[in-house]
Scaffold this active site. Structure first.
Site, PDB file in Angstrom:
ATOM      1  N   CYS A   1      -2.797  70.934  16.153  1.00  0.00           N
ATOM      2  CA  CYS A   1      -1.674  71.034  16.829  1.00  0.00           C
ATOM      3  C   CYS A   1      -1.379  69.738  17.420  1.00  0.00           C
ATOM      4  O   CYS A   1      -2.371  69.091  17.957  1.00  0.00           O
ATOM      5  CB  CYS A   1      -1.681  71.969  17.762  1.00  0.00           C
ATOM      6  SG  CYS A   1      -0.396  71.647  19.216  1.00  0.00           S
ATOM      7  N   GLU A   2      -0.133  68.965  17.105  1.00  0.00           N
ATOM      8  CA  GLU A   2      -0.296  67.488  17.465  1.00  0.00           C
ATOM      9  C   GLU A   2      -0.038  67.413  18.921  1.00  0.00           C
ATOM     10  O   GLU A   2       0.144  66.363  19.441  1.00  0.00           O
ATOM     11  CB  GLU A   2       1.112  66.826  16.854  1.00  0.00           C
ATOM     12  CG  GLU A   2       2.436  67.340  16.792  1.00  0.00           C
ATOM     13  CD  GLU A   2       3.508  66.589  16.210  1.00  0.00           C
ATOM     14  OE1 GLU A   2       4.612  66.501  16.692  1.00  0.00           O
ATOM     15  OE2 GLU A   2       3.176  66.127  14.980  1.00  0.00           O
ATOM     16  N   HIS A   3       0.379  68.537  19.627  1.00  0.00           N
ATOM     17  CA  HIS A   3       0.798  68.546  21.081  1.00  0.00           C
ATOM     18  C   HIS A   3      -0.542  68.550  21.971  1.00  0.00           C
ATOM     19  O   HIS A   3      -0.852  68.111  22.990  1.00  0.00           O
ATOM     20  CB  HIS A   3       1.506  69.852  21.342  1.00  0.00           C
ATOM     21  CG  HIS A   3       2.865  69.897  20.598  1.00  0.00           C
ATOM     22  ND1 HIS A   3       3.543  70.743  19.884  1.00  0.00           N
ATOM     23  CD2 HIS A   3       3.629  68.623  20.389  1.00  0.00           C
ATOM     24  CE1 HIS A   3       4.821  70.369  19.549  1.00  0.00           C
ATOM     25  NE2 HIS A   3       5.008  69.026  19.764  1.00  0.00           N
ATOM     26  N   HIS A   4      -1.517  69.516  21.351  1.00  0.00           N
ATOM     27  CA  HIS A   4      -2.709  69.724  22.238  1.00  0.00           C
ATOM     28  C   HIS A   4      -4.159  69.358  21.571  1.00  0.00           C
ATOM     29  O   HIS A   4      -5.197  69.517  21.945  1.00  0.00           O
ATOM     30  CB  HIS A   4      -2.886  71.379  22.705  1.00  0.00           C
ATOM     31  CG  HIS A   4      -1.643  71.768  23.342  1.00  0.00           C
ATOM     32  ND1 HIS A   4      -0.614  72.461  22.580  1.00  0.00           N
ATOM     33  CD2 HIS A   4      -1.347  71.539  24.848  1.00  0.00           C
ATOM     34  CE1 HIS A   4       0.334  72.682  23.686  1.00  0.00           C
ATOM     35  NE2 HIS A   4      -0.092  72.096  24.898  1.00  0.00           N
TER      36      HIS A   4
ATOM     37  N   GLN B   1       3.502  73.307  12.731  1.00  0.00           N
ATOM     38  CA  GLN B   1       3.475  73.934  11.389  1.00  0.00           C
ATOM     39  C   GLN B   1       4.997  73.780  10.752  1.00  0.00           C
ATOM     40  O   GLN B   1       4.897  73.681   9.438  1.00  0.00           O
ATOM     41  CB  GLN B   1       3.323  75.671  11.807  1.00  0.00           C
ATOM     42  CG  GLN B   1       3.362  76.491  10.543  1.00  0.00           C
ATOM     43  CD  GLN B   1       3.095  77.715  10.994  1.00  0.00           C
ATOM     44  OE1 GLN B   1       2.272  78.187  11.910  1.00  0.00           O
ATOM     45  NE2 GLN B   1       3.363  78.770  10.368  1.00  0.00           N
TER      46      GLN B   1
ATOM     47  N   HIS C   1      -2.075  79.799  16.068  1.00  0.00           N
ATOM     48  CA  HIS C   1      -2.281  78.519  16.868  1.00  0.00           C
ATOM     49  C   HIS C   1      -3.383  78.734  18.109  1.00  0.00           C
ATOM     50  O   HIS C   1      -2.756  79.498  18.930  1.00  0.00           O
ATOM     51  CB  HIS C   1      -0.851  78.028  17.256  1.00  0.00           C
ATOM     52  CG  HIS C   1      -0.016  77.670  16.293  1.00  0.00           C
ATOM     53  ND1 HIS C   1       0.540  76.383  16.148  1.00  0.00           N
ATOM     54  CD2 HIS C   1       0.467  78.437  15.239  1.00  0.00           C
ATOM     55  CE1 HIS C   1       1.320  76.344  15.046  1.00  0.00           C
ATOM     56  NE2 HIS C   1       1.274  77.604  14.398  1.00  0.00           N
TER      57      HIS C   1
ATOM     58  N   CYS D   1      -3.657  76.950  20.275  1.00  0.00           N
ATOM     59  CA  CYS D   1      -3.253  76.426  21.672  1.00  0.00           C
ATOM     60  C   CYS D   1      -2.332  77.377  22.355  1.00  0.00           C
ATOM     61  O   CYS D   1      -2.278  77.353  23.592  1.00  0.00           O
ATOM     62  CB  CYS D   1      -2.139  75.140  21.334  1.00  0.00           C
ATOM     63  SG  CYS D   1      -1.016  75.582  20.507  1.00  0.00           S
TER      64      CYS D   1
END
Length: 207
Positions: free
Chosen positions: A96-99, A137, A165, A167
């Site tokens: 995940c590019e956020h976490h 995704q 996910h 996250c």
């Protein structure tokens, strides 16, 4: 911190941001270990920064690869075959590019040939290339479909990704076991509801 990130992003966009050395990357991992509350010099962690950086080379190796190169070789001899080609249940691991927490799932990729076909392993390879990058995704689903569309020029492309996910399951709401499904349809799969339904039926069928 936001200002620092913005400045780095601007430099990267201009091609001015220098890629850190291996030693700098290892030092960054050691900093995170200290920030987490442990001692990176203790016996069990002394080699961890080097191991993490080495693992990142593999986990994010997709940045160094061009899916067009993988898809470049096609075959024209198909003995008159003109129906859907589906590669189902392609296992992948992304982040995940956020976490920067893992995304674990399966991809189902189909296309309707227009004179040429791909080696089946190439489809799985394209999924792997995009998975080995920081992702959402939704973006990954669109990227896989667009890459096949751009290179092969088939009558249609359909992609479905079903993934968990971490996250969501490890942190935050902690919804263990829930999955997210995304799709991308090009060509006949976008225009023809019957063809789209046939793809979905083929994905769900285990017979």
């Amino acid at each position: 911190m936001d200002a620092i990130v913005r400045k780095m992003a601007e430099g990267f966009a201009d091609g001015r941001l220098r890629r850190p050395t291996r030693e700098e990357a290892q030092a960054a991992v050691a900093t995170l270990i200290r920030w987490g509350g442990d001692d990176p010099t203790r016996e069990g962690l002394i080699e961890t920064p080097a191991r993490v950086v080495k693992s990142y080379e593999e986990l994010f190796g997709g940045y160094a690869l061009d899916p067009a190169d993988v898809l470049g070789r096609t075959f024209g001899e198909v003995a008159g075959y003109d129906d859907i080609v589906l590669v189902r249940d392609i296992d992948f691991h992304s982040h995940c590019e956020h976490h920067m927490v893992p995304i674990i799932g399966k991809a189902h990729v189909a296309y309707l040939p227009s004179g040429r076909v791909l080696g089946l392993s190439k489809i799985a390879r394209v999924v792997d290339i995009f998975a080995r990058r920081l992702q959402t995704q939704e973006t990954m689903t669109a990227q896989v479909a667009a890459a096949i569309e751009d290179v092969l020029k088939p009558k249609g492309v359909a992609v479905m990704i079903d993934a968990e996910h971490l996250c969501m399951s490890m942190r935050g709401i902690k919804t263990k076991g829930s999955t997210t499904v995304t799709t991308s349809f090009h060509g006949i799969f976008a225009d023809d509801k019957m063809e789209r339904a046939r793809f979905l039926d083929m994905v769900r069928s285990k017979g």
